[in-house]
Design an enzyme around this catalytic site. Sequence first.
Site, PDB file in Angstrom:
ATOM      1  N   ARG A 138      36.711  52.910  48.293  1.00  0.00           N
ATOM      2  CA  ARG A 138      35.334  53.238  47.907  1.00  0.00           C
ATOM      3  C   ARG A 138      34.320  52.655  48.887  1.00  0.00           C
ATOM      4  NH1 ARG A 138      35.210  54.323  41.713  1.00  0.00           N
ATOM      5  NH2 ARG A 138      37.422  54.485  41.305  1.00  0.00           N
ATOM      6  N   LYS A 163      45.214  42.583  54.297  1.00  0.00           N
ATOM      7  CA  LYS A 163      44.402  41.377  54.108  1.00  0.00           C
ATOM      8  C   LYS A 163      45.115  40.084  54.500  1.00  0.00           C
ATOM      9  CE  LYS A 163      41.268  42.607  50.336  1.00  0.00           C
ATOM     10  NZ  LYS A 163      40.871  42.103  49.011  1.00  0.00           N
ATOM     11  N   ASN A 170      39.153  39.792  54.191  1.00  0.00           N
ATOM     12  CA  ASN A 170      38.686  41.119  53.772  1.00  0.00           C
ATOM     13  C   ASN A 170      37.533  41.630  54.633  1.00  0.00           C
ATOM     14  OD1 ASN A 170      36.523  39.648  52.804  1.00  0.00           O
ATOM     15  ND2 ASN A 170      36.358  40.809  50.902  1.00  0.00           N
ATOM     16  N   ASP A 175      35.453  37.830  48.812  1.00  0.00           N
ATOM     17  CA  ASP A 175      35.790  38.169  47.422  1.00  0.00           C
ATOM     18  C   ASP A 175      35.311  37.108  46.439  1.00  0.00           C
ATOM     19  OD1 ASP A 175      36.955  40.659  47.846  1.00  0.00           O
ATOM     20  OD2 ASP A 175      38.930  39.809  48.237  1.00  0.00           O
ATOM     21  N   GLY A 202      46.389  35.638  35.389  1.00  0.00           N
ATOM     22  CA  GLY A 202      46.932  36.324  36.561  1.00  0.00           C
ATOM     23  C   GLY A 202      47.034  35.392  37.747  1.00  0.00           C
TER      24      GLY A 202
HETATM   25  P1  ATR Z   1      46.479  41.396  42.962  1.00  0.00           P
HETATM   26  O1  ATR Z   1      46.858  40.856  44.302  1.00  0.00           O
HETATM   27  O2  ATR Z   1      45.593  42.593  43.029  1.00  0.00           O
HETATM   28  O3  ATR Z   1      45.902  40.333  42.064  1.00  0.00           O
HETATM   29  P2  ATR Z   1      49.270  41.419  42.106  1.00  0.00           P
HETATM   30  O4  ATR Z   1      49.607  40.440  43.148  1.00  0.00           O
HETATM   31  O5  ATR Z   1      50.128  42.624  41.951  1.00  0.00           O
HETATM   32  O6  ATR Z   1      47.803  41.991  42.294  1.00  0.00           O
HETATM   33  O7  ATR Z   1      49.153  40.653  40.713  1.00  0.00           O
HETATM   34  C1  ATR Z   1      49.062  41.347  39.527  1.00  0.00           C
HETATM   35  C2  ATR Z   1      48.894  40.341  38.395  1.00  0.00           C
HETATM   36  O8  ATR Z   1      48.982  41.069  37.154  1.00  0.00           O
HETATM   37  C3  ATR Z   1      49.993  39.285  38.332  1.00  0.00           C
HETATM   38  O9  ATR Z   1      49.433  38.092  37.858  1.00  0.00           O
HETATM   39  C4  ATR Z   1      50.966  39.888  37.332  1.00  0.00           C
HETATM   40  O10 ATR Z   1      51.788  38.957  36.680  1.00  0.00           O
HETATM   41  P3  ATR Z   1      53.226  38.538  37.314  1.00  0.00           P
HETATM   42  O11 ATR Z   1      52.944  37.542  38.384  1.00  0.00           O
HETATM   43  O12 ATR Z   1      53.977  37.989  36.165  1.00  0.00           O
HETATM   44  O13 ATR Z   1      53.834  39.817  37.852  1.00  0.00           O
HETATM   45  C5  ATR Z   1      50.008  40.517  36.359  1.00  0.00           C
HETATM   46  N1  ATR Z   1      50.655  41.533  35.538  1.00  0.00           N
HETATM   47  C6  ATR Z   1      50.997  42.781  35.908  1.00  0.00           C
HETATM   48  N2  ATR Z   1      51.577  43.440  34.882  1.00  0.00           N
HETATM   49  C7  ATR Z   1      51.611  42.567  33.821  1.00  0.00           C
HETATM   50  C8  ATR Z   1      52.078  42.632  32.467  1.00  0.00           C
HETATM   51  N3  ATR Z   1      52.638  43.761  31.979  1.00  0.00           N
HETATM   52  N4  ATR Z   1      51.914  41.531  31.684  1.00  0.00           N
HETATM   53  C9  ATR Z   1      51.343  40.400  32.160  1.00  0.00           C
HETATM   54  N5  ATR Z   1      50.873  40.282  33.443  1.00  0.00           N
HETATM   55  C10 ATR Z   1      51.008  41.347  34.249  1.00  0.00           C
END
Ligand code: ATR
Length: 286
Positions: A23, A73, A94, A110, A137
């Site tokens: 975007r 990144k 970024n 960010d 997360g």
């Molecule tokens: P980004 O870099 O954009 O933050 P990512 O590295 O894919 O994305 O992280 C996604 C986050 O969403 C992680 O904290 C992930 O938890 P895990 O480390 O346990 O994978 C979390 N996440 C994704 N699906 C999930 C689910 N169904 N329940 C709980 N946490 C989830």
Amino acid sequence: MSGSISGKARVAGVMGWPVGHSRSPRLHGHWLAQYAVDGAYVPFAVPPDGLERALRALPALGVRGVNLTIPHKEAALALMDRLDASAARIGAVNTVVVGEDGSLEGRNTDAYGFIENLRQNAGAGWQVPNGPALVLGAGGAARAVLVALADAGVPLIRLANRTRARAQALADALGPHLPCPLQVVEWDAIATVLADTALLVNTTSLGMSGQPPLALSLCGLRADALVSDIVYTPLLTPLLADAQARGHATVDGLGMLLHQARPGFHAWFGIDPAVTPALRRAVLDA
Ligand code: ATR
């Protein structure tokens, strides 16, 4: 959205692979038109094995700089001549700014975007809370949020992630570089810390269109807690809808995307641009 440009136009852009969903061209294009800048912001589809050559080409082409998106990144860290403190701590770049001497400076905006979004949208008179924050997360987005909250003066941050080991690894790596304590909380124990949580932030992908909602009961959350989500598709995630129904102030995730773009625009085009309702609409329509 692109205005007419002259032979002196300043050029910047975004590198990603794929880049078609970004975007950022729409976002920067809106500002270029709004401020009648003699400039252009273009998408560059750069595959991972072409990143170094593409970055090295920027000074040769006179390009002012670029944003980086997935998957570049982290890979860009090692390719920069200099990193700002934010990029070094977050472990990702970024925003790339090409210096007068052709050097590449890697920045990360960010964390800035996250906190500026709260400042603009958390309500008149909002102050960084003097109580604990809870961050859900442990991915790349969480790193930026943790740095932002700690630098803004939050006294304690709790971190919970489905995969506990990932939260612990992040706390071990980042914690020593933060000005406040960072504690890992079990995913199953989130409910036990809600009562004194002043700020709750979701950085997981849960609640995004096509993903399951974040199954978290906000029952017991401190009454004046602010709830924020970095997911912005949809703008009103199930978490934010639930928080609003319980009377909490909420901040959606779109503003983080918009505010993180401001420092780059300023560096490349010389104007500190405003985040306005019209900009939100332009980016949402993209
Ligand atoms: P980004 O870099 O954009 O933050 P990512 O590295 O894919 O994305 O992280 C996604 C986050 O969403 C992680 O904290 C992930 O938890 P895990 O480390 O346990 O994978 C979390 N996440 C994704 N699906 C999930 C689910 N169904 N329940 C709980 N946490 C989830």
